[in-house]
Write a protein that holds these residues in place. Structure first.
Motif, PDB file in Angstrom:
ATOM      1  N   GLN A 169     -26.230  23.201  59.808  1.00  0.00           N
ATOM      2  CA  GLN A 169     -26.379  24.524  60.413  1.00  0.00           C
ATOM      3  C   GLN A 169     -25.022  25.037  60.854  1.00  0.00           C
ATOM      4  OE1 GLN A 169     -27.822  22.601  64.684  1.00  0.00           O
ATOM      5  NE2 GLN A 169     -29.242  23.751  63.489  1.00  0.00           N
ATOM      6  N   HIS A 170     -24.949  26.348  61.105  1.00  0.00           N
ATOM      7  CA  HIS A 170     -23.698  26.935  61.578  1.00  0.00           C
ATOM      8  C   HIS A 170     -23.302  26.320  62.917  1.00  0.00           C
ATOM      9  CE1 HIS A 170     -23.462  29.842  58.384  1.00  0.00           C
ATOM     10  NE2 HIS A 170     -24.656  30.333  58.666  1.00  0.00           N
ATOM     11  N   ALA A 171     -22.010  26.316  63.180  1.00  0.00           N
ATOM     12  CA  ALA A 171     -21.497  25.633  64.370  1.00  0.00           C
ATOM     13  C   ALA A 171     -22.089  26.201  65.657  1.00  0.00           C
ATOM     14  CB  ALA A 171     -19.970  25.712  64.399  1.00  0.00           C
ATOM     15  N   ASN A 172     -22.228  27.525  65.753  1.00  0.00           N
ATOM     16  CA  ASN A 172     -22.764  28.076  67.007  1.00  0.00           C
ATOM     17  C   ASN A 172     -24.220  27.691  67.196  1.00  0.00           C
ATOM     18  OD1 ASN A 172     -24.615  30.718  66.700  1.00  0.00           O
ATOM     19  ND2 ASN A 172     -23.137  30.701  65.031  1.00  0.00           N
ATOM     20  N   ARG A 173     -24.969  27.528  66.092  1.00  0.00           N
ATOM     21  CA  ARG A 173     -26.351  27.060  66.191  1.00  0.00           C
ATOM     22  C   ARG A 173     -26.384  25.598  66.618  1.00  0.00           C
ATOM     23  NH1 ARG A 173     -29.951  27.647  66.936  1.00  0.00           N
ATOM     24  NH2 ARG A 173     -31.487  27.243  65.337  1.00  0.00           N
ATOM     25  N   GLN A 174     -25.455  24.809  66.130  1.00  0.00           N
ATOM     26  CA  GLN A 174     -25.406  23.407  66.531  1.00  0.00           C
ATOM     27  C   GLN A 174     -25.060  23.294  68.011  1.00  0.00           C
ATOM     28  OE1 GLN A 174     -22.585  20.933  64.416  1.00  0.00           O
ATOM     29  NE2 GLN A 174     -23.773  19.087  64.805  1.00  0.00           N
ATOM     30  N   LEU A 175     -24.197  24.184  68.489  1.00  0.00           N
ATOM     31  CA  LEU A 175     -23.865  24.208  69.908  1.00  0.00           C
ATOM     32  C   LEU A 175     -25.109  24.532  70.737  1.00  0.00           C
ATOM     33  CD1 LEU A 175     -21.202  23.766  71.476  1.00  0.00           C
ATOM     34  CD2 LEU A 175     -20.956  26.252  71.556  1.00  0.00           C
ATOM     35  N   ASP A 191     -20.504  15.768  70.064  1.00  0.00           N
ATOM     36  CA  ASP A 191     -19.638  16.264  71.127  1.00  0.00           C
ATOM     37  C   ASP A 191     -19.540  17.789  71.085  1.00  0.00           C
ATOM     38  OD1 ASP A 191     -17.464  16.133  73.176  1.00  0.00           O
ATOM     39  OD2 ASP A 191     -16.268  16.871  71.509  1.00  0.00           O
ATOM     40  N   ALA A 192     -19.822  18.445  72.195  1.00  0.00           N
ATOM     41  CA  ALA A 192     -19.796  19.905  72.239  1.00  0.00           C
ATOM     42  C   ALA A 192     -18.409  20.459  71.951  1.00  0.00           C
ATOM     43  CB  ALA A 192     -20.285  20.401  73.600  1.00  0.00           C
ATOM     44  N   GLY A 193     -17.366  19.764  72.392  1.00  0.00           N
ATOM     45  CA  GLY A 193     -16.011  20.257  72.166  1.00  0.00           C
ATOM     46  C   GLY A 193     -15.655  20.311  70.694  1.00  0.00           C
ATOM     47  N   GLY A 194     -16.079  19.303  69.957  1.00  0.00           N
ATOM     48  CA  GLY A 194     -15.812  19.300  68.527  1.00  0.00           C
ATOM     49  C   GLY A 194     -16.534  20.408  67.803  1.00  0.00           C
ATOM     50  N   VAL A 195     -17.760  20.687  68.233  1.00  0.00           N
ATOM     51  CA  VAL A 195     -18.537  21.775  67.623  1.00  0.00           C
ATOM     52  C   VAL A 195     -17.904  23.119  67.974  1.00  0.00           C
ATOM     53  CG1 VAL A 195     -20.779  22.889  67.477  1.00  0.00           C
ATOM     54  CG2 VAL A 195     -20.650  20.402  67.712  1.00  0.00           C
ATOM     55  N   LEU A 196     -17.507  23.290  69.231  1.00  0.00           N
ATOM     56  CA  LEU A 196     -16.889  24.542  69.664  1.00  0.00           C
ATOM     57  C   LEU A 196     -15.664  24.882  68.830  1.00  0.00           C
ATOM     58  CD1 LEU A 196     -16.612  26.914  71.661  1.00  0.00           C
ATOM     59  CD2 LEU A 196     -15.370  25.348  73.190  1.00  0.00           C
ATOM     60  N   SER A 197     -14.878  23.884  68.498  1.00  0.00           N
ATOM     61  CA  SER A 197     -13.648  24.126  67.742  1.00  0.00           C
ATOM     62  C   SER A 197     -13.924  24.660  66.343  1.00  0.00           C
ATOM     63  CB  SER A 197     -12.823  22.838  67.652  1.00  0.00           C
ATOM     64  OG  SER A 197     -13.475  21.869  66.846  1.00  0.00           O
ATOM     65  N   ARG A 198     -15.157  24.489  65.846  1.00  0.00           N
ATOM     66  CA  ARG A 198     -15.499  24.956  64.503  1.00  0.00           C
ATOM     67  C   ARG A 198     -16.156  26.337  64.510  1.00  0.00           C
ATOM     68  NH1 ARG A 198     -19.353  22.483  62.424  1.00  0.00           N
ATOM     69  NH2 ARG A 198     -19.971  20.881  63.923  1.00  0.00           N
ATOM     70  N   THR A 199     -16.345  26.929  65.679  1.00  0.00           N
ATOM     71  CA  THR A 199     -16.949  28.258  65.747  1.00  0.00           C
ATOM     72  C   THR A 199     -15.903  29.344  65.537  1.00  0.00           C
ATOM     73  OG1 THR A 199     -16.629  28.462  68.151  1.00  0.00           O
ATOM     74  CG2 THR A 199     -18.686  27.426  67.391  1.00  0.00           C
ATOM     75  N   TRP A 200     -16.366  30.546  65.241  1.00  0.00           N
ATOM     76  CA  TRP A 200     -15.480  31.705  65.083  1.00  0.00           C
ATOM     77  C   TRP A 200     -14.673  31.914  66.357  1.00  0.00           C
ATOM     78  CZ3 TRP A 200     -14.282  36.498  67.012  1.00  0.00           C
ATOM     79  CH2 TRP A 200     -13.723  37.450  66.140  1.00  0.00           C
ATOM     80  N   LEU A 201     -15.330  31.794  67.495  1.00  0.00           N
ATOM     81  CA  LEU A 201     -14.653  31.987  68.771  1.00  0.00           C
ATOM     82  C   LEU A 201     -13.718  30.834  69.080  1.00  0.00           C
ATOM     83  CD1 LEU A 201     -14.243  33.411  71.499  1.00  0.00           C
ATOM     84  CD2 LEU A 201     -16.301  32.232  72.326  1.00  0.00           C
TER      85      LEU A 201
END
Length: 364
Positions: A169-175, A191-201
């Motif tokens: 799924q897209h990174a923001n959905r995984q977050l 890890d939330a930090g790793g997922v966050l780094s892959r989002t557009w933001l």
């Protein structure tokens, strides 16, 4: 979306592409709306949006065939889940004893009744153990303190599977899924930090690449990161600075193009940042959105605001989400502005029932 048109089609000055009089940008760097402009309109916007939602609560009711395969999730369970999520946040963000606090609590209780106090979500999980949405809807209730033992007993082994951890799924959905796990109280699958780094933001994307889909991805990244505005201090410093710099331009572009739903989400993001509220932005944009709100309290998702005085100027499906988002953003904005006034030693008026949580360790 980040520019403001001052000339209409065929070079006609003073009109926008829909033929309306062109407006000045809502936000100009170095300038702002009148001091206190947001606080002047926000209580009325919040009360009116909640009143409309309460009056239309039966439109969120689930159909008898909600468990059948042909049922459209986006037209049934999704609106109800949004009612639960945004209603619970508004309840937590408003002062006990106020009408808004009570209405928001009633709406969450209604949504809980619709899912048979969690039993219906258990049936969904049994039927679709590979799907994340029953868990995410349940988490909206669990984060509010409403629990179903049977649901959690089944969810526990399912969320420990390899398939759950590797759902694509897209990174923001995984977050969002990570935040749901936090709410239910289980070990997060990643890890939330790793997922966050892959989002557009999280990638601090070029701000001029902002458009509708990236805008919604951005807002939901912040909502999942902060648990829908409850944990502002989860926003890393570099993202906080990036948002404070570019939210004004993005919000102005949304206003110009009549993207009222996304405008509301951006305002909610602005009110979810750590530290002082972005007062100039809130003062500039909230009066504009307040003018878009219909006298009944509803807000359209997009387009020219209706002048129809009837109780239902828009189809329910075209305004329920933007109306809920407006109420959600208004509640968060009131909290943020009042806390900013408190820090500055100014009188704040009505206080909310929630204090800002202590600072958590920022995700990388």
């Amino acid at each position: 979306m980040t520019t403001t048109a001052t000339e209409g089609p065929q070079g006609r000055p003073g009109q926008d592409p829909q033929g309306r009089p062109a407006r000045e940008p809502a936000f100009t760097p170095g300038a702002s709306g009148a001091s206190g402009a947001a606080l002047a309109v926000l209580p009325g916007v919040l009360a009116s949006a909640l009143a409309w939602t309460d009056a239309h609560r039966t439109r969120f009711a689930l159909p008898d065939d909600v468990l059948e395969p042909h049922t459209q999730v986006n037209a049934t369970l999704k609106p109800l889940g949004e009612l639960a999520q945004l209603g619970s946040t508004i309840r937590r963000t408003t002062a006990p004893g106020t009408p808004e606090h009570e209405v928001a609590g009633d709406l969450v209780a209604y949504a809980w009744e619709q899912v048979h106090e969690g039993a219906l979500l258990l049936e969904l999980l049994r039927a679709e153990p590979f799907a994340a949405y029953p868990y995410e809807i349940y988490a909206a209730f669990a984060g509010y303190g409403l629990r179903h033992e049977g649901f959690e007993a089944l969810a526990r082994p399912l969320t420990a599977t390899r398939a759950w951890a590797h759902t694509e799924q897209h990174a923001n959905r995984q977050l969002g899924l990570v935040n749901s796990e936090r709410r239910v109280g289980v070990v997060t699958h990643t890890d939330a930090g790793g997922v966050l780094s892959r989002t557009w933001l999280g990638g601090l994307s070029e701000p001029w690449m902002f458009e509708g889909s990236s805008g919604y991805a951005l807002t939901h990244t912040v909502f999942h990161l902060t648990d829908w505005g409850r944990m502002p201090d989860r926003v890393p410093k570099k993202i906080d600075g990036y948002l404070r710099t570019w939210l004004p331009a993005w919000a102005d572009g949304c206003l110009e193009s009549g993207q009222w739903d996304l405008t509301g989400e951006l305002l909610a993001v602005a009110a979810s940042l750590p530290g002082p509220a972005p007062v100039e932005l809130l003062d500039a944009v909230w009066p504009v959105l307040a003018d878009v709100q219909h006298p009944t309290g509803c807000v359209p998702e997009t387009g020219v605001p209706a002048e129809d005085p009837s109780p239902d100027p828009y189809p329910f499906i075209d305004c329920y989400h933007s109306t809920l988002v407006t109420a959600f953003a208004a509640a968060l904005s009131l909290r943020s502005l009042r806390q900013t006034d408190e820090r500055a030693g100014r009188p704040t008026g009505e206080q909310t029932g929630e204090t800002t949580p202590g600072r958590e360790r920022h995700t990388p």
